[in-house]
Enzyme design. Sequence first.
Site, PDB file in Angstrom:
ATOM      1  N   CYS A  64     -50.746  17.454 -50.314  1.00  0.00           N
ATOM      2  CA  CYS A  64     -49.558  17.342 -49.267  1.00  0.00           C
ATOM      3  C   CYS A  64     -50.123  16.481 -48.179  1.00  0.00           C
ATOM      4  CB  CYS A  64     -49.283  18.587 -48.829  1.00  0.00           C
ATOM      5  SG  CYS A  64     -48.214  18.427 -47.234  1.00  0.00           S
ATOM      6  N   PRO A  65     -49.180  15.261 -47.758  1.00  0.00           N
ATOM      7  CA  PRO A  65     -47.833  15.294 -48.024  1.00  0.00           C
ATOM      8  C   PRO A  65     -47.858  14.116 -49.061  1.00  0.00           C
ATOM      9  CG  PRO A  65     -48.418  13.921 -46.365  1.00  0.00           C
ATOM     10  CD  PRO A  65     -49.745  14.414 -46.618  1.00  0.00           C
TER      11      PRO A  65
END
Lengths: 158, 75
Positions: B14-15
Amino acid sequence: MKDKLTLIIFSDNLDRALAAFNLATGAASMGIDVSMFFTFWGLNILRKKKEISKSKNFIKRIFKKINRGGADRLKLSKFHMFGIGTFLMKNFMKELNIPSIKEMISLAKNLGINIIACNTTMEIMGLKKEDLISEVDEIAGVATYLSKAKDSRINLFI
Amino acid sequence: MKTDKSLDCYGLFCPMPIIKAAEKLKEMASGEILEIISTDEGIERDMLAWCEMTGNEFINIERENDIIKVYVRKK
C-alpha cells in the site's frame, strides 16, 4: 464537486514524510484533488541537496549548513542512531520495493498533486526559489493553504 | 474469469497497488475487466473502498496461497 485533501507537512522526518506521501498518492489514485503544503522543517524535503543561493548573513549561512535539505537526507523520528537506524530502515524499504521519498515526489507529480512551498519558511531559512526542486508548483502562504483547506473534507497536519 | 487486462502487483505494498490499478484502468475502456495480482493483505479492503469512491465495480476476489487476485470492472 471533486473531493479534496489538503496536507500540511511540518516535519522532515522520514517516517512522517512517507506517511504523508502514501496518503497523498493513494488519495490522488482515488480521484481526490490533493494539495501538499510544506512548511517549516517540512520544507527541507523540497530542498535540493546542494545549496544554490548564498546568504549574506553569516549565522544564516551556518544554519543552512547544519539544517541540510534534500529528500535523501531525511532521518527517522525514532532509532536514527547516528544514521545507522535510518540506513537500515531505508534498506528494509528498498527490499520491500517501497518507493523512496524522492520517487514518491515524482509519483505525486505524475498523479497531479499540487506541491506548495511556504514562503515565510523560505525567508526564515534563507532559501530562494532556486534552492527548491523543480517539482514545486507554487510558493505561497497561509491564505493559499486556507482557501484550499476550507473546501477540503480531509485536512491533516503531519 | 475472462479478463481484458492483468496487472502484476506482486510484492508491492500500500498504496502502490491502488495507484497502479488506477493508472491501468485509465488506459482501459468502459466495461473492461482488470485483474490485479497482489500479495498485499490489505488489497481486499482497499480495492473495495477504492471502487466505492471511484464508481468502478468490484467483481470478485480469489485467493491462492499468498496470491490475491482482485477483479474490477471499469465504469
